[in-house]
Design a protein around this motif. Structure first.
Motif, PDB file in Angstrom:
ATOM      1  N   ASN A 217       1.257  16.016  -8.050  1.00 48.54           N
ATOM      2  CA  ASN A 217       1.210  15.594  -6.621  1.00 48.54           C
ATOM      3  C   ASN A 217       2.398  14.775  -5.860  1.00 48.54           C
ATOM      4  O   ASN A 217       1.989  14.399  -5.052  1.00 48.54           O
ATOM      5  CB  ASN A 217      -0.096  15.229  -6.271  1.00 48.54           C
ATOM      6  CG  ASN A 217      -0.579  15.289  -4.716  1.00 48.54           C
ATOM      7  OD1 ASN A 217      -0.201  16.368  -4.182  1.00 48.54           O
ATOM      8  ND2 ASN A 217      -1.365  14.236  -4.325  1.00 48.54           N
ATOM      9  N   ARG A 218       3.378  15.169  -6.433  1.00 48.19           N
ATOM     10  CA  ARG A 218       4.811  14.568  -5.964  1.00 48.19           C
ATOM     11  C   ARG A 218       5.428  15.563  -5.064  1.00 48.19           C
ATOM     12  O   ARG A 218       5.593  16.605  -5.224  1.00 48.19           O
ATOM     13  CB  ARG A 218       5.640  14.283  -7.040  1.00 48.19           C
ATOM     14  CG  ARG A 218       5.261  13.296  -8.226  1.00 48.19           C
ATOM     15  CD  ARG A 218       5.086  11.900  -7.834  1.00 48.19           C
ATOM     16  NE  ARG A 218       6.252  11.294  -7.874  1.00 48.19           N
ATOM     17  CZ  ARG A 218       6.416   9.869  -7.570  1.00 48.19           C
ATOM     18  NH1 ARG A 218       5.264   9.122  -7.314  1.00 48.19           N
ATOM     19  NH2 ARG A 218       7.549   9.556  -7.545  1.00 48.19           N
ATOM     20  N   PRO A 219       5.525  15.250  -3.746  1.00 43.76           N
ATOM     21  CA  PRO A 219       6.022  16.133  -2.696  1.00 43.76           C
ATOM     22  C   PRO A 219       7.711  16.125  -2.571  1.00 43.76           C
ATOM     23  O   PRO A 219       8.308  16.236  -1.396  1.00 43.76           O
ATOM     24  CB  PRO A 219       5.704  15.257  -1.456  1.00 43.76           C
ATOM     25  CG  PRO A 219       5.904  13.822  -1.838  1.00 43.76           C
ATOM     26  CD  PRO A 219       5.619  13.791  -3.376  1.00 43.76           C
TER      27      PRO A 219
ATOM     28  N   GLY B 205       0.843  -1.135  -0.022  1.00 38.91           N
ATOM     29  CA  GLY B 205       0.038  -0.100   0.012  1.00 38.91           C
ATOM     30  C   GLY B 205       0.878   1.228  -0.096  1.00 38.91           C
ATOM     31  O   GLY B 205       1.924   1.299  -0.064  1.00 38.91           O
ATOM     32  N   CYS B 206       0.154   2.300   0.065  1.00 38.45           N
ATOM     33  CA  CYS B 206       0.710   3.708  -0.106  1.00 38.45           C
ATOM     34  C   CYS B 206      -0.061   4.874   0.312  1.00 38.45           C
ATOM     35  O   CYS B 206      -1.143   4.830   0.253  1.00 38.45           O
ATOM     36  CB  CYS B 206       1.042   4.030  -1.535  1.00 38.45           C
ATOM     37  SG  CYS B 206       2.201   5.553  -1.951  1.00 38.45           S
ATOM     38  N   ASN B 207       0.531   5.871   1.154  1.00 35.72           N
ATOM     39  CA  ASN B 207      -0.350   7.006   1.657  1.00 35.72           C
ATOM     40  C   ASN B 207      -0.319   8.023   1.027  1.00 35.72           C
ATOM     41  O   ASN B 207      -0.921   9.064   1.304  1.00 35.72           O
ATOM     42  CB  ASN B 207       0.375   7.146   3.092  1.00 35.72           C
ATOM     43  CG  ASN B 207       0.305   6.048   4.128  1.00 35.72           C
ATOM     44  OD1 ASN B 207      -0.660   5.152   3.964  1.00 35.72           O
ATOM     45  ND2 ASN B 207       1.212   5.935   4.972  1.00 35.72           N
TER      46      ASN B 207
ATOM     47  N   SER C 254      -0.906  10.017  -2.908  1.00 38.26           N
ATOM     48  CA  SER C 254      -2.087   9.953  -3.897  1.00 38.26           C
ATOM     49  C   SER C 254      -1.285  10.888  -5.072  1.00 38.26           C
ATOM     50  O   SER C 254      -1.957  11.717  -5.509  1.00 38.26           O
ATOM     51  CB  SER C 254      -3.324  10.474  -3.359  1.00 38.26           C
ATOM     52  OG  SER C 254      -2.967  11.746  -2.735  1.00 38.26           O
ATOM     53  N   CYS C 255      -0.519  10.442  -5.749  1.00 40.21           N
ATOM     54  CA  CYS C 255      -0.054  10.856  -7.010  1.00 40.21           C
ATOM     55  C   CYS C 255      -1.171  10.969  -8.202  1.00 40.21           C
ATOM     56  O   CYS C 255      -1.882  10.061  -8.102  1.00 40.21           O
ATOM     57  CB  CYS C 255       1.084  10.145  -7.596  1.00 40.21           C
ATOM     58  SG  CYS C 255       2.658  10.102  -6.228  1.00 40.21           S
ATOM     59  N   ALA C 256      -1.262  12.018  -8.791  1.00 48.59           N
ATOM     60  CA  ALA C 256      -2.320  12.246  -9.814  1.00 48.59           C
ATOM     61  C   ALA C 256      -2.476  11.164 -10.950  1.00 48.59           C
ATOM     62  O   ALA C 256      -3.553  10.960 -11.398  1.00 48.59           O
ATOM     63  CB  ALA C 256      -2.125  13.562 -10.377  1.00 48.59           C
ATOM     64  N   PHE C 257      -1.188  10.385 -11.171  1.00 49.31           N
ATOM     65  CA  PHE C 257      -1.335   9.559 -12.269  1.00 49.31           C
ATOM     66  C   PHE C 257      -1.700   8.154 -12.076  1.00 49.31           C
ATOM     67  O   PHE C 257      -1.671   7.380 -12.557  1.00 49.31           O
ATOM     68  CB  PHE C 257      -0.236   9.693 -13.191  1.00 49.31           C
ATOM     69  CG  PHE C 257       1.305   9.437 -12.350  1.00 49.31           C
ATOM     70  CD1 PHE C 257       1.485   8.172 -11.992  1.00 49.31           C
ATOM     71  CD2 PHE C 257       1.699  10.678 -11.784  1.00 49.31           C
ATOM     72  CE1 PHE C 257       2.614   8.119 -11.195  1.00 49.31           C
ATOM     73  CE2 PHE C 257       2.790  10.382 -11.012  1.00 49.31           C
ATOM     74  CZ  PHE C 257       3.336   9.101 -10.637  1.00 49.31           C
ATOM     75  N   CYS C 258      -1.558   7.892 -10.609  1.00 48.69           N
ATOM     76  CA  CYS C 258      -1.315   6.488  -9.997  1.00 48.69           C
ATOM     77  C   CYS C 258      -2.777   5.787  -9.604  1.00 48.69           C
ATOM     78  O   CYS C 258      -3.850   6.203  -8.747  1.00 48.69           O
ATOM     79  CB  CYS C 258      -0.543   6.677  -8.749  1.00 48.69           C
ATOM     80  SG  CYS C 258      -0.253   5.079  -8.056  1.00 48.69           S
ATOM     81  N   ARG C 259      -2.755   4.566  -9.908  1.00 47.06           N
ATOM     82  CA  ARG C 259      -3.916   3.738  -9.606  1.00 47.06           C
ATOM     83  C   ARG C 259      -3.518   2.851  -8.572  1.00 47.06           C
ATOM     84  O   ARG C 259      -4.255   2.274  -7.937  1.00 47.06           O
ATOM     85  CB  ARG C 259      -4.367   3.246 -10.909  1.00 47.06           C
ATOM     86  CG  ARG C 259      -5.902   2.983 -11.057  1.00 47.06           C
ATOM     87  CD  ARG C 259      -6.328   2.301 -12.326  1.00 47.06           C
ATOM     88  NE  ARG C 259      -7.730   2.430 -12.514  1.00 47.06           N
ATOM     89  CZ  ARG C 259      -8.486   1.540 -13.046  1.00 47.06           C
ATOM     90  NH1 ARG C 259      -7.724   0.552 -13.909  1.00 47.06           N
ATOM     91  NH2 ARG C 259      -9.502   1.620 -13.290  1.00 47.06           N
TER      92      ARG C 259
ATOM     93  N   PHE D 232      12.869   3.187  -4.283  1.00 46.92           N
ATOM     94  CA  PHE D 232      12.832   4.263  -3.211  1.00 46.92           C
ATOM     95  C   PHE D 232      12.408   5.615  -3.864  1.00 46.92           C
ATOM     96  O   PHE D 232      12.571   5.856  -4.964  1.00 46.92           O
ATOM     97  CB  PHE D 232      14.129   4.106  -2.393  1.00 46.92           C
ATOM     98  CG  PHE D 232      14.099   4.113  -0.832  1.00 46.92           C
ATOM     99  CD1 PHE D 232      14.100   5.349  -0.138  1.00 46.92           C
ATOM    100  CD2 PHE D 232      13.660   3.239  -0.229  1.00 46.92           C
ATOM    101  CE1 PHE D 232      14.096   5.478   1.390  1.00 46.92           C
ATOM    102  CE2 PHE D 232      13.382   3.243   1.236  1.00 46.92           C
ATOM    103  CZ  PHE D 232      13.705   4.144   1.838  1.00 46.92           C
ATOM    104  N   TYR D 233      11.765   6.671  -2.796  1.00 49.56           N
ATOM    105  CA  TYR D 233      11.585   7.705  -3.185  1.00 49.56           C
ATOM    106  C   TYR D 233      12.583   8.844  -2.551  1.00 49.56           C
ATOM    107  O   TYR D 233      12.846   8.584  -1.606  1.00 49.56           O
ATOM    108  CB  TYR D 233      10.113   8.261  -2.708  1.00 49.56           C
ATOM    109  CG  TYR D 233       9.107   7.267  -3.458  1.00 49.56           C
ATOM    110  CD1 TYR D 233       8.116   7.808  -4.350  1.00 49.56           C
ATOM    111  CD2 TYR D 233       8.717   5.913  -3.227  1.00 49.56           C
ATOM    112  CE1 TYR D 233       7.236   7.143  -5.106  1.00 49.56           C
ATOM    113  CE2 TYR D 233       8.016   4.971  -3.958  1.00 49.56           C
ATOM    114  CZ  TYR D 233       6.998   5.751  -4.695  1.00 49.56           C
ATOM    115  OH  TYR D 233       6.168   4.825  -5.565  1.00 49.56           O
ATOM    116  N   PRO D 234      12.781   9.694  -3.792  1.00 47.40           N
ATOM    117  CA  PRO D 234      13.981  10.708  -3.448  1.00 47.40           C
ATOM    118  C   PRO D 234      14.064  11.583  -2.095  1.00 47.40           C
ATOM    119  O   PRO D 234      14.872  11.919  -1.299  1.00 47.40           O
ATOM    120  CB  PRO D 234      14.150  11.583  -4.515  1.00 47.40           C
ATOM    121  CG  PRO D 234      12.716  11.402  -5.161  1.00 47.40           C
ATOM    122  CD  PRO D 234      12.336  10.118  -4.886  1.00 47.40           C
TER     123      PRO D 234
HETATM  124  S1  SF4 Z   1       3.086   6.649  -7.597  1.00 49.59           S
HETATM  125 FE1  SF4 Z   1       2.514   7.814  -5.857  1.00 49.59          FE
HETATM  126  S2  SF4 Z   1       0.718   7.038  -4.898  1.00 49.59           S
HETATM  127 FE2  SF4 Z   1       1.336   5.597  -6.595  1.00 49.59          FE
HETATM  128  S3  SF4 Z   1       2.373   3.979  -5.205  1.00 49.59           S
HETATM  129 FE3  SF4 Z   1       3.820   5.480  -5.858  1.00 49.59          FE
HETATM  130  S4  SF4 Z   1       3.917   6.834  -4.112  1.00 49.59           S
HETATM  131 FE4  SF4 Z   1       2.232   5.850  -4.044  1.00 49.59          FE
END
Ligand code: SF4
Length: 505
Positions: free
Chosen positions: A319-321, A194-196, A198-203, A281-283
């Protein structure tokens, strides 16, 4: 009693593959034969397959198309099988899947995929004197009753309270797991789901729900089992590893949570030789504690960053932080910690509203970062996402051109990265080995080993004819190899083997 076979098909990410291996393990333990070899149009008809399981993906429209094609192929090649379709596509669009064949398909939502282990138990070959017939009716009734049980064991915060449940139904997202891998030379372990965000393109976050994590003691238990089973490397899998926050202690009264860096530090301290590879991983989460943890030589020097754009305007629309500067700083920190690691990234080209100037910023960031590879994707509008209705949309031709520009940078980056290791010794994990006769009339053979290096280069090592006899490497073994050179045409064509190397037997 004829042994029944369960056939598995998997689409999408390493996490999905990990879960399928776990599900196969559950059926194997209940006395079924399992088959994870993908079907093709040339595959023979398989009458003995009683159940098919398709683990789907929803990341792009193409992934869903492929799922529908594979479901139809499975129905054709396994005429006696009931087919359970699960995974992210099944979670977000069950009715389209059911319509493929109402009589033979049972849909199991992706967030309840863990029920596959209970389904295996229910139809167990070992435990049932009289083999329960696997029919669409039986399977759907079972899924329905299990789902009712899940609903009844939820507390007021809609969380599954494992204390409430009446039966010993396994209800957590980490149920599907195996210490033995059929399809992979390197093991993987699911630590997060899962993920908290909500990126605009992501399902994906719609399909997989909020972030949940396996506790530190449970991760350690599973990694130790892999290490004791002689596994040399384990890949961490999850939807967003950066949001890992597993409980630190087994004691239910203690609620302290660990970050990913804390988990990694604990695993390194509590294990001996097993190597760790971080899938993605996320930057914005690359910080000092992360970099301190990855300094350990048992953390493989290859990192995949989910970046998506180099334009701060587009990142904000997505909506990428984080900003492009945060990305470049994260890369600097990783290089300071690991020297010359393999760094790859994901970039979406052609997000709605992406101007030539925006794309120029993405191109500039990629050149400045000197990525070892760039996975460039054309924007794919996904139903149910914010970006689905965003305007102006970018013509497919322009998306294609931008992907080509990024792929060209990627190819140059990978060739330069591999050649920067020419003549250098690195460790690698053997994927497989094969022998080739030099010619029809020549009895001598050449032996090749395909291995993946610690810094994620797929190499082919020719074993010198002198060593063939005593070169007994098998998948999963650790070998020292010397990189010779990049195979430029292979890298341009996307072939698996990217470099030549030599191995000392
Ligand atoms: S793209 Fe965004 S919403 Fe989708 S899994 Fe990755 S961080 Fe989460």
């Amino acid at each position: 009693m004829a042994q029944k076979t369960v056939h598995f098909e998997t689409l999408g990410c390493r996490l999905n593959q990990d879960e399928t291996e776990g599900a196969a393990r559950s059926f194997l333990e209940e006395g079924f034969l399992t088959d994870l070899e993908p079907l093709t149009a040339r595959s023979p008809i398989q009458e003995n397959v009683a159940l098919g399981v398709v683990n789907t993906c929803t990341v792009t429209g193409k992934a869903e198309q492929k799922a529908r094609r594979i479901i139809r192929l499975l129905l054709e090649k396994c005429p006696n099988a009931v087919v359970i379709v699960t995974g992210c596509y099944a979670e977000v669009d069950p009715s389209s899947i059911k319509q493929i064949d109402e009589e033979k398909i049972a849909v199991l939502p992706g967030t309840k995929k863990y029920l596959l282990s209970s389904i295996a138990k229910n139809f167990s070959v070992n435990k049932n004197a009289e083999l329960k017939k696997i029919t669409i009716g039986n399977v759907e009734d079972l899924i329905e009753s299990f789902c009712k049980e899940i609903e009844s064991s939820k507390d007021e915060s809609n969380t599954i309270n494992t204390q409430n449940k009446k039966s010993n139904l396994k209800l957590d997202a980490f149920t599907l797991y195996t210490p033995v891998f059929e399809k992979h030379s390197r093991a993987s372990i699911k630590i997060e789901d899962g993920c908290n965000n909500s990126c605009a393109f992501c399902r994906i976050h719609l399909a997989r729900g909020k972030a949940v994590s396996l506790s530190v003691p449970d991760v350690l238990k599973r990694v130790k089992l892999l290490e004791n089973n002689g596994v040399n490397e384990v890949v961490f899998t999850g939807v967003n590893l950066s949001q890992y926050s597993g409980l630190k202690y087994d004691d239910p009264s203690r609620k302290e949570q660990a970050s990913f860096a804390e988990l990694l530090t604990t695993l390194l301290a509590e294990t001996k030789n097993i190597r760790f590879r971080i899938s993605s991983f996320y930057p914005q989460y690359i910080d000092e504690s992360f970099c301190n943890a990855i300094k350990d030589e048992r953390v493989q020097p290859s990192f995949h960053l989910s970046i998506q754009s180099g334009s701060d305007r587009i990142l904000s629309l997505m909506n990428r932080p984080y900003t492009a500067e945060v990305v470049l700083n994260a890369i600097r920190m990783i290089r300071n910690a690991k020297g010359n690691p393999f760094i790859a990234c994901d970039i979406i080209a052609g997000f709605p509203g992406e101007t030539e100037e925006d794309f120029a910023l993405t191109k500039k960031m990629c050149e400045k970062a000197s990525f070892s590879w760039i996975h460039a994707f054309p924007f794919s509008p996904r139903p149910g996402t914010v970006a689905y209705n965003m305007k102006p949309s970018i013509p497919e031709r322009v998306k294609g051109e931008r992907v080509a520009v990024l792929t060209d940078i990627a190819v140059k980056g990978k060739i330069a990265y591999i050649n920067s290791f020419a003549g250098k010794k690195v460790t690698a994990i053997v994927e497989n080995s094969r022998s080739l006769r030099l010619s029809k009339n020549n009895p001598f053979e050449k032996k090749y080993i395909h291995a993946v290096t610690s810094n994620f280069i797929h190499v082919q090592c020719e074993v010198s004819t002198l060593d063939i006899a005593n070169c007994k490497y098998k998948p999963g073994d650790v070998v020292d190899i010397v990189i010779q050179k990049a195979l430029e045409e292979n890298i341009k064509s996307g072939a698996e083997i990217e470099a030549l190397a030599t191995v000392n037997c």
